[in-house]
Design an enzyme around this catalytic site. Structure first.
Site, PDB file in Angstrom:
ATOM      1  N   ARG A  27      50.916  40.985  19.919  1.00  0.00           N
ATOM      2  CA  ARG A  27      49.884  41.445  20.853  1.00  0.00           C
ATOM      3  C   ARG A  27      50.591  42.100  22.028  1.00  0.00           C
ATOM      4  O   ARG A  27      51.348  41.444  22.746  1.00  0.00           O
ATOM      5  CB  ARG A  27      49.038  40.253  21.288  1.00  0.00           C
ATOM      6  CG  ARG A  27      47.879  40.564  22.228  1.00  0.00           C
ATOM      7  CD  ARG A  27      47.109  39.273  22.521  1.00  0.00           C
ATOM      8  NE  ARG A  27      46.015  39.503  23.442  1.00  0.00           N
ATOM      9  CZ  ARG A  27      46.114  39.474  24.763  1.00  0.00           C
ATOM     10  NH1 ARG A  27      47.291  39.239  25.331  1.00  0.00           N
ATOM     11  NH2 ARG A  27      45.061  39.689  25.530  1.00  0.00           N
ATOM     12  N   LYS A  62      55.409  39.490  30.073  1.00  0.00           N
ATOM     13  CA  LYS A  62      55.161  38.182  30.684  1.00  0.00           C
ATOM     14  C   LYS A  62      56.282  37.736  31.618  1.00  0.00           C
ATOM     15  O   LYS A  62      57.404  38.228  31.578  1.00  0.00           O
ATOM     16  CB  LYS A  62      54.867  37.140  29.599  1.00  0.00           C
ATOM     17  CG  LYS A  62      53.488  37.384  28.974  1.00  0.00           C
ATOM     18  CD  LYS A  62      53.027  36.275  28.067  1.00  0.00           C
ATOM     19  CE  LYS A  62      51.586  36.546  27.607  1.00  0.00           C
ATOM     20  NZ  LYS A  62      51.120  35.534  26.638  1.00  0.00           N
TER      21      LYS A  62
END
Length: 269
Positions: free
Chosen positions: A251, A217
């Site tokens: 995740r 991210k």
């Protein structure tokens, strides 16, 4: 706390489980979107299981900033067959990453046993009853429009997730099958993401299993000034931190590497 999901036993707190990301999109932020290539998506999911994934999460619409929304029909077309093949052949529970009721219904009929809602039941409250009816687990992620918080960020995240969990349980989803996700990268600035990471243990006060997704991210990229393709080590650091702060599920895109990271972090914990 023990939960049975898709016929598999999960003992929350005993170890950290790894969820592999299967993006059936052409515009994934992480650069791993497979578009309409269903065969490639299924092959990726199967490979992830061999690499150590305990669960698979299939998504058909990008949620990156500036993404182009897709129709319900298109999203179902992208995900339904992939979910069906993975549910039949992967040997692990399959999750559908969507906030749309119709997409979740199609995926559950195809064999999905987890609904991963990036809006935490605020856009489609009926997802709770769907999950209860089909004995599915439900992931509730914190999300909001904008990055302004009236009060303490973690207090607001906890309040949001507790409200969703209360609705889910009232709809018939067992509490041990309700997972909460603080929503790293959603409705938060880069620095707010780091605050959430530092204070992740506070989510355990809800008494629910915690799922977190930091993989590749932008808050990692901004800190290191690196593109998506070079964020593996940064991801590993955040996954380690999450495990040490009590995460139950991580995740990730890079399953083989992060499975090793999780094993070491679990051992330290």
């Amino acid at each position: 706390m023990i939960a049975y999901i898709g016929g598999r036993r999960f003992e929350w707190g005993a170890r950290t489980y790894v969820m592999g990301i299967v993006n059936v999109t052409p515009d994934s932020f992480s650069g791993d979107g497979l578009g309409a290539d269903h065969e490639a998506a299924v092959a990726q999911g199967m490979r992830m299981v061999k690499e150590g994934a305990d669960l698979l999460d299939v998504g058909g619409e990008s949620t990156r900033p500036g993404h182009v929304p897709v129709s319900t029909t298109e999203e179902i077309g992208r995900t339904e067959a992939v979910v069906r093949e993975l549910a039949e052949g992967a040997g692990v529970p399959v999750s559908i990453d969507t906030y749309k009721l119709e997409v979740a219904e199609a995926a559950v009929k195809a064999g999905a046993t987890i609904v991963n809602d990036v809006w935490g039941l605020t856009r489609s409250p009926a997802l709770a009853k769907l999950a209860a009816k089909h004995d599915c687990a439900l992931v509730l992620m914190h999300n909001q429009d904008g990055t302004d918080y009236a009060g303490d960020i973690m207090s607001e995240i906890k309040r949001f997730l507790e409200a969703g969990a209360t609705l889910a349980v009232a709809s018939g989803v067992p509490r041990e099958r309700v997972l909460v996700d603080p929503g790293i990268g959603f409705g938060k600035t880069a620095e707010q993401n780091w605050v959430v990471m530092r204070r992740l243990e506070e989510l355990k006060e809800l008494g629910l299993p915690v799922l977190i997704g930091t993989s590749r991210k932008s808050f990692i990229g901004k800190l290191l000034d690196l593109p998506i393709t070079e964020r593996l080590e940064g991801t590993a650091a955040t996954v380690t931190a999450a495990v040490l702060r009590g995460a139950d599920v991580v995740r990730v895109h890079d399953v083989e590497e992060m499975t090793r990271v999780v094993r070491v972090a679990d051992h330290m914990r």
